[in-house]
Design an enzyme around this catalytic site. Structure first.
Site: not given
Ligand code: DQQ
Length: 508
Positions: A43, A45-46, A62, A166-167, A308
């Site tokens: 998997w 993402n980002d 990610q 976060r982030d 998502w």
């Protein structure tokens, strides 16, 4: 709290072994993209940590390598010389410490800077009871050591939910380093992410540091009263063409997935005064873009092509998860600010290096109910550039039929009366959600220019001079490859149609 280098290395080796065992089989699947970057296994993402270091582009993302579903997160890594051909690298970061969730959520999204000849990464450690900001560095850009000062930022400002902090996106300005993070007040549910009804209101935190290790809270750049979202994920804050842009991925704003705000930054107060709001992209499958500048001074964006399960249209379906992988990254886009404060984007020109088999169709009139079939590469991996003279067009709707076959088709409709672009994946294969609509500015102008990129399972659309874009996944069978244009309610004057096949950019 230290860094267990041995455990980190062992965890990276576990990933490498798993990737080695599975990547050959996964690469054979016809749904694998040809020129959109994907993790070779698992998997993703980002995209994040986008940067040029020692002459090469670095892309981190990610990654949950061990299944096609989101799980304990790692940072995957790839490098490129031209933003188009990416070479997979060993995992950059694996969770190895209590503070970065080696038994919890793992290593979440972050960013990169170059400092004192080192590539320095910032990320969120998703520990059991909270999210904290951490740092790691590398002198060669390939193997990273976590800082002994981690977590460099353990506590959010008071009143903020420590599960939603976060982030970190870090940049240099004057003598200081600045960091934005996405936060929410109130409660959230990390254990069951689909239960993401935030009670609180989203904000973007601004911190400042002189040494990258000690961070002071300055202010909230913006605070939502509901209109900006309940949790503002993956914030980016950067100057662009004389203004400042805040870009983020909001939870709680329905189909507004990625927002940008344009305005002025008051450095003294740490407040952002914005006047223009827009959507970076209107597709189902566009999330968490990250901004970076290259050494040619270009402002670039790359985003995750995926959704998502908590998104209202998703219904929990992931059409490739059971195959052991999910997600890809958009083409790198160059962005600019228009005089009215709106953002425009176009794919970087390097993408043209993949072009082959150019086809050019002479100007003509497409009459009502007479579909105009055309060829673009193999009909699955291609680029389509079309232009219509709307002053000489009487049609109410112009419709592109993409990835067509007896049982499947994807429709891209330009409704010139309502002024809408409509993407219809009702018949695109097994996939949730049906149509996505957005404003089509060109409907009231004299020309309609459209650029479409098709890859195995994704479609990126650019129109309105790059002010309107849409990115969607479709999970159609590879045999669905017919293309045509139709006009409804009158005729359409086609000024030009150019198409190209696009070669694969994958490097083994
Ligand atoms: N994905 C990451 C978070 C971020 C979210 C976790 C956005 O850091 O907020 O995988 O897609």
């Amino acid at each position: 709290m230290g860094f267990n280098a041995k455990r980190h290395l062992e965890k990276i080796q576990l990933v490498e072994e798993y990737v080695r065992q599975h990547k050959v089989d996964i690469a054979k699947h016809p749904w694998r993209e040809h020129y959109h970057f994907q993790a070779s296994v698992g998997w993703m993402n980002d995209p994040h940590g986008l940067i040029q270091f020692q002459g090469k582009f670095h892309l981190f993302y990610q990654h949950h390598p061990f299944s096609g579903k989101w799980g304990t997160m790692h940072w995957g890594h790839a490098i490129s010389e031209d933003l188009i051909h990416w070479e997979h690298q060993p995992e950059a970061l694996a969770p190895s410490e209590d503070y970065d969730g080696w038994e919890g959520g793992g290593i979440f999204t972050g960013s990169a800077i170059v400092h004192q000849d080192e590539l320095v990464l910032f990320y969120t450690g998703c520990a059991q009871d909270r999210q904290v900001q951490c740092m790691a560095s590398s002198s060669d850009g390939y193997s990273f050591a976590k800082s002994n000062h981690n977590p460099i930022l353990a506590d959010p400002p008071s009143g903020i939910n420590p599960h939603d902090f976060r982030d970190p996106k870090v940049w240099r300005q004057g003598d200081c380093w600045y960091m934005v993070t996405g936060v929410t007040d109130g409660v959230s549910d990390l254990i069951e992410p689909s239960n993401c009804q935030r009670n609180g209101l989203g904000k973007v935190c601004l911190h400042r540091s002189r040494d990258l290790k000690n961070w002071e809270f300055i202010n909230y750049l913006v605070e939502s009263h509901g209109e900006l979202g309940t949790m503002l994920e993956c914030p980016n804050f950067f100057p662009l063409d004389g203004k400042w842009v805040l870009m983020y991925s909001p939870m709680g704003l329905h189909d507004r997935q990625v927002i940008y705000l344009t305005g002025d930054f008051d450095e003294k107060t740490g407040k952002f005064h914005w006047h223009t709001m827009g959507s970076v992209d209107w597709g189902f499958d566009y999330y968490a873009p990250q901004h970076f500048c290259d050494d040619r001074g270009r402002d670039l964006l790359m985003a995750w092509v995926g959704s998502w399960p908590f998104m209202p249209w998703c219904r929990g379906n992931y059409d490739t998860s059971d195959l052991g992988w999910y997600g890809s990254i958009t083409l790198p886009r160059q962005i600019r600010l228009c005089p009215d404060g709106k953002l425009a984007s176009e794919p970087v020109s390097e993408i043209e290096r993949l072009r082959e088999n150019e086809q050019y169709y002479l100007p003509c009139v497409i009459h009502e109910s007479e579909a105009f079939p055309f060829i673009a590469g193999d009909g699955v991996h291609c680029e389509i550039i079309a232009s219509f003279d709307l002053q000489e067009t009487s049609a109410k709707r112009i419709v592109f039929r993409l990835r067509g076959s007896r049982n499947q088709e994807t429709k891209l409709e330009f409704d010139l009366v309502r002024g809408e672009m409509i993407f219809d994946r009702t018949r695109s294969g097994n996939i949730s959600a049906l149509q996505r609509k957005c404003l089509l500015e060109s409907a009231s102008q004299s020309k309609l220019n459209i650029r479409i990129f098709l890859d195995s399972i994704s479609i990126e659309i650019f129109t309105d001079g790059g002010r309107t874009t849409m990115t969607n996944n479709i999970f159609s069978s590879p045999e669905s490859n017919q293309l045509s244009i139709s006009a409804f309610g009158g005729s359409a004057r086609l000024l030009g149609l150019r198409t190209y096949g696009l070669r694969s950019s994958m490097i083994e």
